[in-house]
Design a protein around this motif. Structure first.
Motif, mmCIF file in Angstrom:
data_model
loop_
_atom_site.group_PDB
_atom_site.id
_atom_site.type_symbol
_atom_site.label_atom_id
_atom_site.label_comp_id
_atom_site.label_asym_id
_atom_site.label_seq_id
_atom_site.Cartn_x
_atom_site.Cartn_y
_atom_site.Cartn_z
ATOM 1 N N GLY A 102 -8.486 -3.984 2.518
ATOM 2 C CA GLY A 102 -9.025 -3.417 1.537
ATOM 3 C C GLY A 102 -10.533 -3.581 1.091
ATOM 4 O O GLY A 102 -10.956 -3.316 0.067
ATOM 5 N N CYS A 129 -8.054 5.750 -5.401
ATOM 6 C CA CYS A 129 -7.696 4.527 -4.480
ATOM 7 C C CYS A 129 -8.095 3.202 -5.039
ATOM 8 O O CYS A 129 -8.673 2.405 -4.383
ATOM 9 C CB CYS A 129 -8.203 5.034 -3.307
ATOM 10 S SG CYS A 129 -10.167 5.191 -3.394
ATOM 11 N N GLU A 130 -7.998 3.018 -6.487
ATOM 12 C CA GLU A 130 -8.408 1.860 -6.990
ATOM 13 C C GLU A 130 -9.668 1.243 -6.654
ATOM 14 O O GLU A 130 -9.965 0.014 -6.115
ATOM 15 C CB GLU A 130 -7.144 0.679 -6.754
ATOM 16 C CG GLU A 130 -5.840 1.230 -7.090
ATOM 17 C CD GLU A 130 -4.735 0.113 -6.935
ATOM 18 O OE1 GLU A 130 -4.962 -0.885 -6.674
ATOM 19 O OE2 GLU A 130 -3.546 0.429 -6.978
ATOM 20 N N SER A 136 2.477 1.790 -3.545
ATOM 21 C CA SER A 136 1.584 2.118 -4.598
ATOM 22 C C SER A 136 0.642 3.214 -4.422
ATOM 23 O O SER A 136 -0.115 3.581 -5.224
ATOM 24 C CB SER A 136 0.708 0.755 -5.016
ATOM 25 O OG SER A 136 0.071 0.311 -4.025
ATOM 26 N N ALA A 137 0.555 3.724 -3.131
ATOM 27 C CA ALA A 137 -0.406 4.874 -2.954
ATOM 28 C C ALA A 137 0.082 6.196 -3.364
ATOM 29 O O ALA A 137 1.176 6.385 -3.717
ATOM 30 C CB ALA A 137 -0.854 4.995 -1.550
ATOM 31 N N ASP A 193 -5.350 -6.206 -6.769
ATOM 32 C CA ASP A 193 -5.081 -4.935 -6.953
ATOM 33 C C ASP A 193 -5.116 -4.665 -8.349
ATOM 34 O O ASP A 193 -5.299 -5.443 -9.389
ATOM 35 C CB ASP A 193 -3.777 -4.466 -6.159
ATOM 36 C CG ASP A 193 -2.521 -4.691 -6.999
ATOM 37 O OD1 ASP A 193 -2.667 -5.438 -8.103
ATOM 38 O OD2 ASP A 193 -1.552 -4.057 -6.685
ATOM 39 N N HIS A 194 -5.129 -3.039 -8.755
ATOM 40 C CA HIS A 194 -5.061 -2.999 -10.138
ATOM 41 C C HIS A 194 -3.926 -3.132 -11.041
ATOM 42 O O HIS A 194 -4.087 -3.183 -12.250
ATOM 43 C CB HIS A 194 -5.346 -1.290 -10.254
ATOM 44 C CG HIS A 194 -6.793 -1.101 -10.031
ATOM 45 N ND1 HIS A 194 -7.426 0.257 -10.455
ATOM 46 C CD2 HIS A 194 -8.036 -1.737 -9.476
ATOM 47 C CE1 HIS A 194 -8.685 0.231 -10.095
ATOM 48 N NE2 HIS A 194 -9.100 -0.886 -9.784
ATOM 49 N N GLN A 245 -7.785 0.647 -2.409
ATOM 50 C CA GLN A 245 -6.374 0.661 -2.003
ATOM 51 C C GLN A 245 -6.533 1.474 -0.454
ATOM 52 O O GLN A 245 -6.897 2.701 -0.652
ATOM 53 C CB GLN A 245 -5.597 1.341 -2.984
ATOM 54 C CG GLN A 245 -4.106 0.795 -3.031
ATOM 55 C CD GLN A 245 -3.159 1.629 -1.841
ATOM 56 O OE1 GLN A 245 -3.717 1.812 -0.872
ATOM 57 N NE2 GLN A 245 -2.065 1.796 -2.137
ATOM 58 N N THR A 294 -13.666 -2.990 -2.899
ATOM 59 C CA THR A 294 -12.568 -2.875 -2.539
ATOM 60 C C THR A 294 -12.053 -1.867 -2.856
ATOM 61 O O THR A 294 -12.474 -1.006 -3.604
ATOM 62 C CB THR A 294 -11.701 -4.217 -3.167
ATOM 63 O OG1 THR A 294 -11.613 -3.995 -4.546
ATOM 64 C CG2 THR A 294 -12.146 -5.595 -3.025
ATOM 65 N N TRP A 324 0.846 -1.352 0.083
ATOM 66 C CA TRP A 324 0.205 -0.070 -0.151
ATOM 67 C C TRP A 324 0.864 1.038 -0.033
ATOM 68 O O TRP A 324 0.596 2.198 -0.550
ATOM 69 C CB TRP A 324 -0.952 -0.053 1.295
ATOM 70 C CG TRP A 324 -1.966 -1.234 1.188
ATOM 71 C CD1 TRP A 324 -2.168 -1.902 2.348
ATOM 72 C CD2 TRP A 324 -2.655 -1.958 0.260
ATOM 73 N NE1 TRP A 324 -3.042 -2.834 2.095
ATOM 74 C CE2 TRP A 324 -3.269 -3.016 0.783
ATOM 75 C CE3 TRP A 324 -2.537 -1.689 -1.237
ATOM 76 C CZ2 TRP A 324 -4.137 -3.939 -0.071
ATOM 77 C CZ3 TRP A 324 -3.344 -2.880 -1.958
ATOM 78 C CH2 TRP A 324 -4.059 -3.582 -1.323
#
Length: 427
Positions: free
Chosen positions: A73, A120-121, A14-15, A293-294, A184, A182, A11
């Protein structure tokens, strides 16, 4: 954070960057001082600032340092408890009010993300609570019936439909909750902080509170280098409470939970494993959760701490468990690993507490922080604004009662997870 890749792992990697802030180094006045920069504190700051209140938020470390930046998440509705059990634990009036508020919680989260354009995906495709064996399927039947009588959009899938959605035949069925999704989690926390700052809140990081006392009709809250005088004090420290607010931590047993993230999977694997990008958790006592995740990584987690030998044990177990679910993942390693602490109350219901006149806290989300934290941040803002009374909130007022033998229980849970995973899923 704190130069430790095992606190926030993927997190943090990738944030989007956090908004630029500094520590509090002067004396200021405000309508409200908020302690804690997780979902509850940031949601409260955002709602109060948009309503025209002057707000100072004090965070000891960085936004999302606690559970807000470490969880898997899942934007779930409700609590871990069965709906009928929530009503029994909190009383019918508050229990049904709590279920209604948290049932609508994912919609609030998603509306804030959309309104403030938080990167935030976000995925809106629901979550899947997967049944392990006949006992797990019966549990989900009861859960479905209890949510349906309250009008929730949930449905029980059979084994075939579950296999198509998840990509494995390991489960006897799954409860699909269309309210959920979901995101991030650290990116969401940072996005809330950015929105609150844009609305006028003063956000101070690296500002631990060392003293909080009543001074006449106002609160005097001190940090190592500054102070805030305010009419209202909102405590949003949850299981990471310290100093004057360590009671929020001592009133809960902290359960460790870890997450591991694979390398990005190729297109064929992504088409076969959770093609709808739902979040998943199962009905085991020591449960597992996973979601993509993305970037195409699979994030997989369970109970346990990545320390004192736990890192090797839990990673080994996770590799075996993933290969059992998805044989095509054999040999695919983990790029990131991190863990945090879930605050568990004695009855798995959050607490609403008053530290004194105009000083309130909600804590104890029992592994459901994203939606409840956001909801209770708004609820506490409505209380401060005078739009709700304490009796109108979704929780009754409760005392601050330390958990007996808390440290012994925490050691037991951490060691128990290691023992279970050391032997579990060996083939």
């Amino acid at each position: 954070m704190l130069n430790d890749p095992r606190t926030h792992g993927l997190w943090e990697a990738s944030a989007p960057p956090a908004p630029v802030t500094s520590s509090l180094a002067e004396a200021v006045e405000a309508d409200v001082v908020i302690v804690g920069g997780g979902y509850t504190g940031l949601s409260c700051a955002l709602h109060l600032s948009e309503a025209g209140k002057s707000v100072v938020l004090l965070e000891a470390h960085e936004f999302g340092f606690g559970g807000a930046g470490r969880n898997v998440g899942l934007i779930n509705a409700g609590l871990w408890l069965m709906p009928d059990d929530v009503s029994a634990a909190a009383g019918e009036l508050y229990g049904e009010r709590l279920l209604a508020a948290l049932g609508d919680g994912p919609a609030l989260v998603m509306s804030l993300i959309e309104r403030h354009r938080i990167d935030c995906e976000l995925e809106r495709n629901g979550t899947l609570h997967c049944a392990v064996g006949a006992a797990g399927l019966e549990e989900l039947r009861r859960r479905e019936a209890q949510w349906l009588k309250r009008g929730a959009p949930v449905s029980l899938l059979d084994a075939r439909d579950t296999a198509e959605r998840v990509g494995t035949r390991a489960y006897a069925g799954a409860l699909l909750d269309r309210r959920a999704g979901t995101l991030q989690p650290l990116a969401y926390a940072r996005g809330l902080a950015r929105a609150a700052g844009a609305a006028g809140a003063r956000l101070c990081t690296s500002s631990p509170v060392v003293l909080a006392e009543r001074a006449g009709v106002r609160w005097d809250v001190r940090t190592p280098e500054g102070r805030v005088g305010a009419q209202w004090l909102v405590v949003a420290t949850d299981a990471y409470g310290q100093g004057p607010f360590q009671g929020t931590r001592e009133a809960q047993v902290r359960l460790p939970y870890f997450n591991l993230a694979t390398q990005p999977l190729d297109a064929a694997l992504l088409d076969a494993i959770l093609p709808g990008k739902e979040g998943v958790w199962d009905t085991k006592t020591i449960l597992s959760s996973f979601r993509p995740d993305h970037a195409g990584r699979l994030v997989f987690g369970s109970v346990g701490a990545l320390r004192h030998g736990g890192a090797a044990i839990h990673k080994g177990w996770a590799q075996r468990a993933l290969t059992r679910l998805f044989p095509q993942l054999a040999g695919i390693g983990f790029e990131h690993e991190w863990y945090g602490q879930i605050g568990m109350t004695s009855d798995a219901v959050p607490r609403f507490h008053a530290f004194g006149p105009r000083a309130v806290a909600v804590f104890g989300y029992n592994g459901r922080g994203i939606s409840p934290g956001t909801v209770f941040g708004r609820e506490l803002a409505l209380l401060v604004l005078g739009e709700k009374s304490p009796e109108d909130l979704p929780l009754p007022m409760s005392g601050m009662n330390p958990v007996p033998l808390r440290r012994v229980r925490e050691i037991y849970y951490e060691a128990g997870a290691q023992i279970a995973h050391l032997a579990g899923d060996r083939f």
